[in-house]
Design an enzyme around this catalytic site. Sequence first.
Site, mmCIF file in Angstrom:
data_model
loop_
_atom_site.group_PDB
_atom_site.id
_atom_site.type_symbol
_atom_site.label_atom_id
_atom_site.label_comp_id
_atom_site.label_asym_id
_atom_site.label_seq_id
_atom_site.Cartn_x
_atom_site.Cartn_y
_atom_site.Cartn_z
ATOM 1 N N GLU A 199 -3.316 7.490 -4.069
ATOM 2 C CA GLU A 199 -3.753 6.928 -5.231
ATOM 3 C C GLU A 199 -5.283 7.249 -5.586
ATOM 4 O O GLU A 199 -5.953 7.358 -4.717
ATOM 5 C CB GLU A 199 -3.884 5.263 -5.050
ATOM 6 C CG GLU A 199 -3.130 4.463 -6.087
ATOM 7 C CD GLU A 199 -2.968 3.021 -5.567
ATOM 8 O OE1 GLU A 199 -2.340 2.649 -4.710
ATOM 9 O OE2 GLU A 199 -3.855 2.295 -5.989
ATOM 10 N N ARG A 229 0.970 -1.307 0.135
ATOM 11 C CA ARG A 229 0.268 0.105 0.125
ATOM 12 C C ARG A 229 1.014 1.369 0.062
ATOM 13 O O ARG A 229 2.000 1.238 0.748
ATOM 14 C CB ARG A 229 -1.096 -0.114 1.346
ATOM 15 C CG ARG A 229 -2.092 -0.834 1.204
ATOM 16 C CD ARG A 229 -3.226 -0.777 0.198
ATOM 17 N NE ARG A 229 -4.400 -1.191 0.141
ATOM 18 C CZ ARG A 229 -4.375 -2.559 -0.608
ATOM 19 N NH1 ARG A 229 -3.436 -2.962 -1.476
ATOM 20 N NH2 ARG A 229 -5.514 -3.313 -0.652
ATOM 21 N N HIS A 258 -1.381 -0.106 -10.034
ATOM 22 C CA HIS A 258 -1.842 -0.882 -8.977
ATOM 23 C C HIS A 258 -2.248 -2.364 -9.816
ATOM 24 O O HIS A 258 -3.517 -2.623 -9.720
ATOM 25 C CB HIS A 258 -2.962 -0.315 -8.083
ATOM 26 C CG HIS A 258 -3.171 -1.014 -6.858
ATOM 27 N ND1 HIS A 258 -3.630 -0.233 -5.657
ATOM 28 C CD2 HIS A 258 -2.888 -2.313 -6.675
ATOM 29 C CE1 HIS A 258 -3.716 -1.076 -4.751
ATOM 30 N NE2 HIS A 258 -3.369 -2.336 -5.125
HETATM 31 C C1 GLV Z 1 -4.957 -5.408 -3.699
HETATM 32 O O1 GLV Z 1 -4.210 -4.522 -3.526
HETATM 33 C C2 GLV Z 1 -5.405 -6.161 -2.737
HETATM 34 O O2 GLV Z 1 -5.406 -5.707 -1.594
HETATM 35 O O3 GLV Z 1 -6.118 -7.099 -3.038
#
Ligand code: GLV
Length: 323
Positions: free
Chosen positions: A266, A237, A284
Amino acid sequence: MKPKLFLTRELPEEGMKKLSGYFDMEYNSEDRVLSKQEIIAGISGKDALLCLLTDTIDREVIESNPNLKVISNYAVGYNNIDVKAATELGIPVCNTPGVLTETTADLAWALIMAAARRITEGDRFVRAGKFKGWGPLMLLGGDVFGKTLGIVGMGRIGLATARRAKGFGMRILYTNRSVSREAEEELRAKKVELSELLSEADIVSIHVPLTEETRHLIGEKELAAMKPSAILVNTARGPVVDESALVEALRSNRIRAAGLDVYENEPEVHPGLFELENVVLLPHLGSATIETRTKMALMAAENAIAVFERKTPAAIVNPEVLS
Ligand code: GLV
Ligand code: GLV
């Protein structure tokens, strides 16, 4: 009568079929993130919510529907949901661990290799017509084979990323709250303090969830502790890394390079990152394969269905609400 579910964005087809077979489903068919007010309107009168990591499900959203019986997140991370508020209201919160582990570890390696060997920079170089022939000093990167990999957070994804390092003959250091027997026995990984990991590792890969303790875990001081030849990779993250401090460290070559799949705010990306050649930027994509997104959709659907079947969902983050 079928229970009513609101889904904030269209999912892979198998997941949609599973959901519409069980629920009276309403979903956002537009290719965009809904606003908070739209989510509140969407869950009004519904029994279930299936949401994404891009949806902020805070106390206001949760309290807007006192009849909500489950919040099923289409992600393993659930920092987008106020779990405390959901728990207080007795609402189970579910996520999708396990199914995306290997896919995300693959992507961490794509970033490791791309950052170490200047893959995206080389691609831009060729496309710009700058390739005039092989050069002894052209675009030299750093070796990966035989180096030291530092895994920050030895959970499922950290372990899967570390396993891949075996083929690269790497020494593995890690930080984690508890000792990972699998990592130590199978990979001879060594648990160390973060400061030791940062000063020893050639590649630092982040795999901790975002919590109050991990926010800005990697800041100016931590970046300064890394080797000038080191690479930082983040597939976890964004807010785990202080993005401004990272821009400074990359700009001044305090560290060699970085590979990022996630960002502090983000989908905004720190403008300083765009100006740098020594950072690989992905939107991502950690779990973004056809196979894995389908498995996640089925798991998120099954988690929600389990609640209405009075069964324990395969993955629930606040199991205390079921007792
Ligand atoms: C992706 O970032 C997730 O947490 O599945
Ligand atoms: C996620 O599945 C993790 O525990 O790393």
